[in-house]
Design an enzyme around this catalytic site. Structure first.
Site, short mmCIF file in Angstrom:
data_model
loop_
_atom_site.label_atom_id
_atom_site.label_comp_id
_atom_site.label_asym_id
_atom_site.label_seq_id
_atom_site.Cartn_x
_atom_site.Cartn_y
_atom_site.Cartn_z
N SER A 22 6.97 -32.01 -13.27
CA SER A 22 7.06 -31.05 -12.16
C SER A 22 8.48 -30.93 -11.62
CB SER A 22 6.13 -31.48 -11.02
OG SER A 22 6.51 -32.77 -10.52
N ASN A 109 1.76 -40.82 -4.34
CA ASN A 109 0.75 -40.02 -3.66
C ASN A 109 1.07 -39.81 -2.19
OD1 ASN A 109 -0.45 -40.22 -6.14
ND2 ASN A 109 -2.26 -41.36 -5.46
N THR A 154 -6.79 7.58 14.90
CA THR A 154 -7.89 6.78 14.36
C THR A 154 -8.33 7.48 13.07
OG1 THR A 154 -9.64 8.00 15.54
CG2 THR A 154 -8.67 6.09 16.67
N HIS A 155 -8.70 6.72 12.08
CA HIS A 155 -9.08 7.28 10.77
C HIS A 155 -7.94 8.10 10.17
CE1 HIS A 155 -13.25 6.13 11.69
NE2 HIS A 155 -13.02 6.66 12.89
N SER A 276 16.15 8.37 -6.58
CA SER A 276 15.42 8.55 -7.84
C SER A 276 16.41 8.73 -8.98
CB SER A 276 14.52 9.79 -7.74
OG SER A 276 14.07 10.19 -9.02
N LYS A 282 15.77 12.81 -3.64
CA LYS A 282 14.86 11.80 -3.11
C LYS A 282 15.58 10.74 -2.27
CE LYS A 282 11.13 11.38 -3.63
NZ LYS A 282 10.37 10.74 -4.71
N ASN A 284 13.88 7.32 -0.89
CA ASN A 284 12.61 6.61 -0.92
C ASN A 284 12.62 5.37 -0.01
OD1 ASN A 284 11.65 8.39 -2.90
ND2 ASN A 284 12.56 7.16 -4.53
N GLU A 289 7.97 -0.27 1.07
CA GLU A 289 6.95 -0.31 0.03
C GLU A 289 6.90 -1.68 -0.63
OE1 GLU A 289 7.25 4.42 -1.24
OE2 GLU A 289 8.09 2.87 -2.54
N TYR A 316 -6.40 -38.59 -4.36
CA TYR A 316 -5.42 -37.75 -5.04
C TYR A 316 -5.89 -37.44 -6.46
CZ TYR A 316 -1.08 -35.93 -6.96
OH TYR A 316 -0.15 -35.13 -7.55
N GLN A 321 -0.72 -31.26 -7.94
CA GLN A 321 0.65 -30.92 -8.29
C GLN A 321 0.86 -29.41 -8.19
OE1 GLN A 321 2.86 -33.03 -11.53
NE2 GLN A 321 2.82 -31.03 -12.55
N LYS A 324 2.65 -27.09 -4.76
CA LYS A 324 4.03 -26.81 -4.34
C LYS A 324 4.52 -25.42 -4.72
CE LYS A 324 4.71 -30.89 -6.04
NZ LYS A 324 3.40 -31.46 -5.64
#
Length: 460
Positions: A22, A109, A154-155, A276, A282, A284, A289, A316, A321, A324
């Site tokens: 690891s 451990n 709303t919606h 773009s 463009k 963006n 995003e 353990y 392992q 992490k």
């Protein structure tokens, strides 16, 4: 030879050694591992398990290794498996046989459980600072836009007029709750597991409380099985991080919409936009995003660790392992997102006139018209039905409620009077909503004041 190799007659298969190791990712814990080892060595000397001279020798060697790692002078070995054994191997090579005494009364451990708590404690504090910066920016923007009128939704349909300040303060409440969750997580993780050993403690007279105090913990874990196998603190962080990312994602989603040609409520600064490769016109909102997209990554970290932990017997297991990389990824992701969102917000341009124009469309004052009737004694359900018919009529005529003549209103009901048009004016609709939590400028200004107090209370 492996530090645990006495029991074995043959070496580990090369493929297994690579699979098992690891160090590629847990080398990130080098500072926490060495600081924990220094505290452990000092305690071993103070209780007489090793001599004071040996303890000092260990601490000096560990400090030197820490300095060398930070200076980029150390290359870790895959064969030494993890950060703990790499450090111990380096220490023994540098100071001789006394280095082998460092691990007295300790297991990897409880060592890794300690390291991860120390790491997360530090990263929670850093994340908290970034959330605070974001909150300060939102509060400042809210103060600047107490009278920037806009439609509420709303919606995703226009609903009622509000202000940009009121809208931003909704996110302030979300991020204040996020700070509270981070604070709670930090409080619960701040117990030292060192001294739990492999799973049943140790026969050495360790002073667990001394080590805990030196490392800034509030106390020690009270059960050695739980001390080495608990990862609730990591899961709590990942859960808090997931909720925080969800709030960032919702906000970024709205920024993406608001910057579109259909809304034109805001313009992103050039420094937080991209273009773009084929369409030269463009601009963006890629930063917003990408934050929205990275939210799923943090969700995945949480689900991955929940899945790792769900079937593990005490105590353990090697499965752990896998904790992490999920924690490291979530920490990196959320901090990078916070680092770019705050200046993106701070530098965006708000188009007040477009927002105000948007607040006038979509019959956002219809509820106020119904309230007007209700305040004159018409049962609200009847008022609702009447206003619905008026909205239908205006919609067919292509006009707003404020454009219908008083005589037309009075043909529908004699209750309508000259004060009607003041009651359904957009600014009046907002200013009149002075109830706690409402959008009136005075109410929002008070909300900003209270939120600053809450923020100060959450800082630590």
């Amino acid at each position: 030879m492996k530090l645990w190799g006495g029991r074995f007659e043959k070496t580990t298969d090369a493929m297994v050694e690579d699979f098992h190791s690891s160090i590629r990712f847990d080398q990130r814990l080098y500072k926490q591992d060495i600081l924990g080892s220094i505290a452990h060595a000092r305690m071993l000397g103070s209780v007489g398990v090793i001599s004071e001279e040996e303890a000092n020798h260990l601490m000096a060697g560990l400090t030197e290794i820490l300095d060398d790692i930070q200076a980029g002078k150390v290359e870790f070995e895959i064969g030494a498996e993890d950060i703990h054994m790499n450090v111990e191997k380096l220490l023994t090579e540098r100071i001789g046989p006394v280095g082998k005494k460092l691990h007295t009364g300790r297991s990897r451990n409880d060592q890794v459980a300690l390291d991860l708590r120390l790491y997360l404690r530090e990263e929670i504090d850093h994340t908290k600072n970034l959330v605070e910066q974001l909150l300060q920016t939102l509060l400042q923007l809210a103060e600047e836009h107490l009278e920037t009128w806009m439609p509420g939704y709303t919606h995703l349909q226009k609903a009622q007029p509000i202000t940009l300040a009121h809208h931003l303060m909704a996110y302030v409440q979300m991020f204040l709750r996020d700070l509270g969750r981070l604070k709670d997580t930090r409080k619960r993780l701040n117990s030292s597991p060192l001294g739990s050993g492999a799973m049943a403690g140790t026969t050495f007279p360790l002073d667990r409380e001394k080590v805990a105090a030196e490392l800034g913990f509030d106390g020690v874990t009270l059960n050695s099985l739980d001390g080495v196998s608990d990862r609730d603190f990591a899961l709590e962080f990942l859960a808090a991080a997931s909720i925080l990312m969800m709030h960032l994602s919702r906000m970024c989603e709205e920024l993406v919409l608001w910057s579109s040609g259909e809304f034109r409520f805001i313009s992103m600064d050039d420094g937080y936009s991209t273009g773009s490769s084929i369409m030269p016109q463009k601009k963006n909102p890629d930063v917003a995003e990408l934050v929205r997209g990275k939210t799923g990554r943090v969700y995945g970290d949480l689900v991955a660790l929940l899945t790792v932990m769900k079937g593990l017997p005490l105590a353990y297991n090697k499965d752990m392992q896998e904790d992490k990389e999920q924690v490291f990824d979530a920490v990196d992701t959320i901090q990078k997102c916070l680092l770019v969102v705050e200046p993106m917000l701070r530098t965006m341009q708000v188009h007040r006139d477009t927002m105000a124009w948007g607040a006038k469309g979509g019959f956002t004052n219809a509820t106020d018209l119904a309230d007007y009737l209700a305040k004159k004694g018409v049962p609200f359900r009847e008022a609702h039905e009447l206003v619905g018919r008026i909205v239908l009529h205006c919609s067919k005529q292509g006009i707003g409620l404020e454009e219908l003549s008083l005589s037309d209103y009075q043909e529908l009901s004699p209750i309508f009077e000259d004060d009607l048009f003041e009651a359904i004016g957009i600014e009046h609709c907002v200013r009149a909503r002075k109830i706690a939590g409402g959008p009136s400028p005075e109410t929002v200004a008070e909300g900003i004041r209270v939120s600053r107090e809450v923020l100060n209370d959450l800082l630590w």
